[in-house]
Design an enzyme around this catalytic site. Structure first.
Site, mmCIF file in Angstrom:
data_model
loop_
_atom_site.group_PDB
_atom_site.id
_atom_site.type_symbol
_atom_site.label_atom_id
_atom_site.label_comp_id
_atom_site.label_asym_id
_atom_site.label_seq_id
_atom_site.Cartn_x
_atom_site.Cartn_y
_atom_site.Cartn_z
ATOM 1 N N CYS A 183 -0.149 0.529 -6.690
ATOM 2 C CA CYS A 183 -0.018 -0.362 -5.535
ATOM 3 C C CYS A 183 -0.786 0.263 -4.368
ATOM 4 O O CYS A 183 -1.635 1.134 -4.578
ATOM 5 C CB CYS A 183 1.446 -0.627 -5.178
ATOM 6 S SG CYS A 183 2.303 0.784 -4.467
ATOM 7 N N ARG A 184 -0.472 -0.128 -3.168
ATOM 8 C CA ARG A 184 -1.195 0.381 -1.998
ATOM 9 C C ARG A 184 -0.892 1.852 -1.736
ATOM 10 O O ARG A 184 -1.794 2.657 -1.558
ATOM 11 C CB ARG A 184 -0.857 -0.463 -0.767
ATOM 12 C CG ARG A 184 -1.573 -0.017 0.488
ATOM 13 C CD ARG A 184 -1.264 -0.969 1.655
ATOM 14 N NE ARG A 184 -1.854 -0.458 2.876
ATOM 15 C CZ ARG A 184 -1.232 0.392 3.710
ATOM 16 N NH1 ARG A 184 -0.017 0.804 3.443
ATOM 17 N NH2 ARG A 184 -1.839 0.808 4.805
#
Length: 98
Positions: free
Chosen positions: A63-64
């Site tokens: 993810c980020r």
């Protein structure tokens, strides 16, 4: 929870190792940049798309920053999947100082 570093993922990809990368960010985030060859399954849809995954296949969750992928890793592990969280997420991937 199993974890893997960005450096370990990069090294495996550089050595042409086949990795099963699942990016749990939203589609708009993916369009801003992603690792080549990922599967995009937004975190909110993961439980509805479990049928697309194989319990005998190891997955690396992305993810980020590592938060949502950590949630996804715990969710998949709870359901019997082999999941590993990429620590630091795409922020660490794109950090040129590493």
């Amino acid at each position: 929870m199993k974890e893997i570093t960005v450096q370990e993922v990069k090294k495996s990809l550089e050595n042409s190792k086949k990795l099963n990368l699942i990016d749990v960010r939203e589609v708009a985030e993916i369009q801003e940049g992603h690792i080549s060859g990922i599967i995009n399954i937004p975190l909110g849809l993961l439980e509805f798309r479990l049928h697309e995954l194989n319990k005998n296949t190891p997955y690396i969750m992305i993810c980020r920053s590592g938060g949502r992928s950590g949630q996804a890793t715990e969710f998949l592990s709870y359901h019997g999947y082999d999941a590993t969280n990429m620590v630091g997420g795409m922020l660490a991937w794109e950090d040129k100082s590493k």
